[in-house]
Design a protein around this motif. Sequence first.
Motif, mmCIF file in Angstrom:
data_model
loop_
_atom_site.group_PDB
_atom_site.id
_atom_site.type_symbol
_atom_site.label_atom_id
_atom_site.label_comp_id
_atom_site.label_asym_id
_atom_site.label_seq_id
_atom_site.Cartn_x
_atom_site.Cartn_y
_atom_site.Cartn_z
ATOM 1 N N ASP A 22 0.901 -1.373 -0.676
ATOM 2 C CA ASP A 22 0.403 -0.183 -0.372
ATOM 3 C C ASP A 22 0.792 1.118 0.213
ATOM 4 O O ASP A 22 0.223 2.251 -0.146
ATOM 5 C CB ASP A 22 -0.521 -0.020 0.931
ATOM 6 N N GLY A 23 2.020 1.234 0.392
ATOM 7 C CA GLY A 23 3.248 2.150 0.412
ATOM 8 C C GLY A 23 4.150 1.828 0.933
ATOM 9 O O GLY A 23 4.901 1.246 0.615
ATOM 10 N N VAL A 24 5.354 2.936 0.670
ATOM 11 C CA VAL A 24 7.036 2.711 1.258
ATOM 12 C C VAL A 24 7.390 4.163 1.609
ATOM 13 O O VAL A 24 6.491 5.067 1.195
ATOM 14 C CB VAL A 24 7.292 3.042 -0.829
ATOM 15 N N HIS A 25 7.600 3.744 2.394
ATOM 16 C CA HIS A 25 8.596 5.180 3.043
ATOM 17 C C HIS A 25 10.098 5.347 2.691
ATOM 18 O O HIS A 25 11.331 4.374 3.083
ATOM 19 C CB HIS A 25 8.913 4.430 4.810
ATOM 20 N N VAL A 26 10.269 5.801 1.493
ATOM 21 C CA VAL A 26 11.584 5.695 1.021
ATOM 22 C C VAL A 26 12.624 6.861 2.014
ATOM 23 O O VAL A 26 12.251 7.989 1.789
ATOM 24 C CB VAL A 26 11.848 6.142 -0.344
ATOM 25 N N TYR A 27 13.951 6.120 1.440
ATOM 26 C CA TYR A 27 14.983 7.308 1.588
ATOM 27 C C TYR A 27 15.610 7.613 0.634
ATOM 28 O O TYR A 27 15.891 6.670 -0.121
ATOM 29 C CB TYR A 27 16.109 6.996 2.679
ATOM 30 N N CYS A 28 15.843 8.694 -0.096
ATOM 31 C CA CYS A 28 16.128 9.125 -2.018
ATOM 32 C C CYS A 28 16.364 10.667 -1.467
ATOM 33 O O CYS A 28 16.283 11.309 -0.655
ATOM 34 C CB CYS A 28 15.235 8.321 -2.651
ATOM 35 N N ASP A 29 16.609 10.691 -2.839
ATOM 36 C CA ASP A 29 17.335 11.614 -3.171
ATOM 37 C C ASP A 29 15.788 12.595 -4.251
ATOM 38 O O ASP A 29 15.074 12.216 -3.949
ATOM 39 C CB ASP A 29 18.461 12.864 -3.830
ATOM 40 N N GLU A 30 15.577 14.399 -3.788
ATOM 41 C CA GLU A 30 14.664 14.764 -4.074
ATOM 42 C C GLU A 30 14.062 14.356 -5.034
ATOM 43 O O GLU A 30 13.015 15.148 -5.281
ATOM 44 C CB GLU A 30 15.176 15.794 -3.752
ATOM 45 N N SER A 31 14.971 14.382 -6.428
ATOM 46 C CA SER A 31 14.620 13.690 -7.966
ATOM 47 C C SER A 31 14.241 13.159 -8.437
ATOM 48 O O SER A 31 13.239 12.691 -8.348
ATOM 49 C CB SER A 31 16.061 14.389 -8.960
ATOM 50 N N ALA A 32 14.257 11.620 -7.384
ATOM 51 C CA ALA A 32 13.487 10.570 -6.760
ATOM 52 C C ALA A 32 12.358 10.724 -6.170
ATOM 53 O O ALA A 32 11.823 10.477 -7.133
ATOM 54 C CB ALA A 32 14.637 9.907 -6.698
ATOM 55 N N LEU A 33 12.310 11.237 -5.848
ATOM 56 C CA LEU A 33 10.891 11.601 -4.683
ATOM 57 C C LEU A 33 10.553 12.318 -5.486
ATOM 58 O O LEU A 33 9.250 11.744 -4.960
ATOM 59 C CB LEU A 33 11.193 12.513 -3.037
ATOM 60 N N LYS A 34 10.312 13.125 -6.108
ATOM 61 C CA LYS A 34 9.354 14.177 -7.292
ATOM 62 C C LYS A 34 9.104 12.715 -7.895
ATOM 63 O O LYS A 34 7.753 12.884 -8.285
ATOM 64 C CB LYS A 34 9.920 15.124 -7.759
ATOM 65 N N ALA A 35 9.406 11.967 -8.646
ATOM 66 C CA ALA A 35 9.338 11.027 -9.895
ATOM 67 C C ALA A 35 8.413 10.519 -8.828
ATOM 68 O O ALA A 35 7.199 10.184 -10.042
ATOM 69 C CB ALA A 35 10.738 10.300 -10.052
ATOM 70 N N LEU A 36 8.384 10.188 -7.594
ATOM 71 C CA LEU A 36 7.178 9.242 -7.333
ATOM 72 C C LEU A 36 5.744 9.912 -7.516
ATOM 73 O O LEU A 36 5.060 9.211 -7.134
ATOM 74 C CB LEU A 36 8.034 8.199 -5.748
ATOM 75 N N SER A 37 6.507 10.888 -6.495
ATOM 76 C CA SER A 37 5.351 12.211 -6.477
ATOM 77 C C SER A 37 4.066 12.168 -7.543
ATOM 78 O O SER A 37 3.236 12.640 -7.574
ATOM 79 C CB SER A 37 5.521 13.496 -5.543
ATOM 80 N N GLN A 38 4.984 11.952 -8.854
ATOM 81 C CA GLN A 38 4.175 12.461 -10.372
ATOM 82 C C GLN A 38 4.481 11.243 -11.010
ATOM 83 O O GLN A 38 3.221 11.293 -12.341
ATOM 84 C CB GLN A 38 5.716 13.519 -10.941
ATOM 85 N N ASP A 39 4.442 10.001 -10.326
ATOM 86 C CA ASP A 39 3.899 9.225 -11.150
ATOM 87 C C ASP A 39 2.461 8.408 -10.992
ATOM 88 O O ASP A 39 1.954 8.037 -10.109
ATOM 89 C CB ASP A 39 4.799 7.925 -11.112
ATOM 90 N N ALA A 40 1.966 8.455 -12.724
ATOM 91 C CA ALA A 40 0.628 8.801 -11.961
ATOM 92 C C ALA A 40 0.031 7.058 -11.929
ATOM 93 O O ALA A 40 -0.980 6.474 -11.131
ATOM 94 C CB ALA A 40 0.487 7.845 -13.835
ATOM 95 N N LEU A 41 0.553 5.811 -12.211
ATOM 96 C CA LEU A 41 0.594 4.500 -11.538
ATOM 97 C C LEU A 41 0.876 4.284 -10.261
ATOM 98 O O LEU A 41 -0.252 3.233 -9.796
ATOM 99 C CB LEU A 41 1.579 3.691 -12.028
ATOM 100 N N LEU A 42 1.489 5.319 -9.619
ATOM 101 C CA LEU A 42 1.581 5.484 -7.794
ATOM 102 C C LEU A 42 1.034 6.721 -7.332
ATOM 103 O O LEU A 42 0.660 7.032 -6.205
ATOM 104 C CB LEU A 42 3.509 5.408 -7.509
#
Length: 615
Positions: free
Chosen positions: A287-307
Amino acid sequence: MLISKGNPMLMGCSRYKDGYNFTYEAECDSAALLIFDAHMKPKERIELDSSMKCGNIFSVYVCDRKLDKSFYCYEIDGLMYLDPYAKAITDCGRFGQTDEKDVYLAAIDVADYDWEDDRPLNYDYSDCIFYKMNVRGFTKSRTSKVKDKGTFSGIINKIPYLKELGITTIELQPAYEFDEIGRFPQLTDTIMSKYGAGTHYSVDKNTRKINYWGYTGGFYFAPKASYSSIASKHPGVFRDYTVEFKNVVKELHRNGIEVVMEMFFTDESTGFILQCVRHWVTEYHIDGVHVYCDESALKALSQDALLADTKIITVYWNGKTGTKKHMANYNNDFQNIARRLLKGDENMLGEFAAISRKNEANSASINYIANNNGFTLNDLVSFDRKHNELNGENNRDGEDFNFSWNCGEEGSTRKRKIKELRMRQIKNALAFVFLSAGTPLILAGDEFGNSQNGNNNPYCVDSELSWVNWKETKEGKEILEWTKALIQFRQNNKILHMPQSLTLSDRVSCGYPDISYHGTNAWYAQMNTYDRHLGIMYSCVYGDEEDHSLIYAAYNMHWENHSFALPKINGTWKVDMSSNVSGAVIEDNNRSVCVEPRSVAILTGTYEIPAKKEK
C-alpha cells in the motif's frame, strides 16, 4: 534454445513471448549470461556482445520456457555478478550467517500467485493508525508464542492482536534482500576458480557486525529470504519463498490492514528507484513505501501516475508540485517537541499547540514520540542517558540528545513512586500522539512497555534485547488497555482525525470554534515560559454535523496540581479518561477540572446548537 537480441526496455529477467528476456546494465564491451539448472549446476553460457547492446544495456532473448526453475548470473572480465533486478536469490535463508558452500544465484522465474481479487486498501492518512515493526524482531523472541518466529508468517499469527489493538497500517523496516552480513561483495579471481558457483564470501565471526535493521544496500526487487519460514527451513535448497510475503499482504488486507515498506536507497538512479517501487506495488500489492532517496527520485515518485494511490512517505517532502494526498512526512519535530513537554521543559506550550494541530494540505504528517531510531517509549521515561555498550562502539553511536527523563532513577527500579510516575508519563506520551492531528505511529511493543535496556541505536544487535518482548506483565497490560482506549476514542471522534487543518474559528455558527485553547481561564491559554499546563477543546460537529459534543484534553505537565477552567455549556462535563489512576475532579459546579501533576485528562460534554433565526 533459440537466442536473439532482446528488449532493452525490460530490465532484469522477464517472461517474454515463449521464453525469457534478460537485460543487464554494464559499462563494458562484452559480458556473458550464465545459466544454471535447478540444482545450480552450470548449464549454458551465452556471450553478450555489441550486437546485443544499446547504450550501456545488454539484452538477450532466450526462447526456452524450460528455464522456469533455473538460475542465472552475469560474468564480466572473469568476475560474476548478480542481477540488481533479481526477484529471488538462493542461499540467503539464514539471517546473519554465511557458509563457504553458499551459492548466490538469481532465480529466473518465481511462481504465479492467485491474489483472489486482492488490491491495496487506499486508506486516507487521516484514518490510519501506523504500527512500525522489524519483521524479524516482531516475533523472534521466545515470548512471542508463534510458530514461525521472526518471519513473515509470524506476522500473520499476530493479525488478531493487531486488529484488536486497532491498527490500520503496518510499516515494515527494510524487508527486501538487504545485505546484513556482507555476503555480496565484489568477487576475487580466487573465488572464480569455482566456475558456476555464484558469489561466495567468508566472514570473520570475531569481527563481523550484523546490520539488524537493514538500512543498507541489497537486492531491492527480492523479499528478504531469511524473513521467510520457507527459505529458513530449507537452507541450501531453493524454495520459492516469494509467495510467503504475498500471503502476508493478502491476509493483512483481508483483515483491513495496509502494508507499507521502508526502502533505503543510497546512490541508485531515479529510474531504478521508480521501477523498484512500481514492482512492489504491482507484484506484491503493498500500500505504500517509506523511501530514503534524493529529491529528484522523490519528485518522480510523487508524480508517477501508477503510484497516484500509493502512500509515499519521506522525511523532507516540500510539496512544491502541489497538493498530493498520497505524500507524507515523518514529523520528527513532533517527537522532539512532545518529548520536551513531557519531561517538563520550559516554553513548550506554544510549540506543542502548533505542532499538535499541524495538518498541511500538500502532505500528511506522521506523528510519533518514539521510533526505532531512538529510545523505546518505556526507555524514554526510564533513562537519562543512552546505554549502547553492546553495539561495540564505546557508547559513541546513537543520538546523544534524546529529551528523555528517567523520573528519578536510571534504569529499572522497585520504587513505587517512580514506577507510578513512569506509567503516567507513558500514558501521557501516547495521549500526545493520538489526540493530535496528522497520522499517529507507534513502535511495535511500545503499547505494552517494551524495553531495550536503554539502547537507543540497536542497529547491529540481533538478540532478545532488540526483539519485542511479549511477556505479559501487570504494567504492560495497563499500558495496552490505555493504548486501545485511545485508539478507539480517536477513531470514534472524526474531529480528531480530519483530512484538513482545523481553523480556530466558528465556521458553522454553533457557538464554538473547531479547536480552541484554554488554561486557568476559559478561552485564554497562558503560554508563558514557565507554564506547563494547557487545555485543548474540540467541537465534534466539525467532524460530524450530527455530533453536538465537545472534547476537552487537559494536559498538566507541571509537578503541581492545576485547575483548568471549562467553557460553559448547557450540559455537563464528564471525565472519560485520565492517565492518573485517581482520575481528575470536576469542580466549581461544572466550571473547572483539577488535574494532578504530570497527568492528562480527557473530558467530554454535550451542547445544543442554537436554532437559526428565520429572516
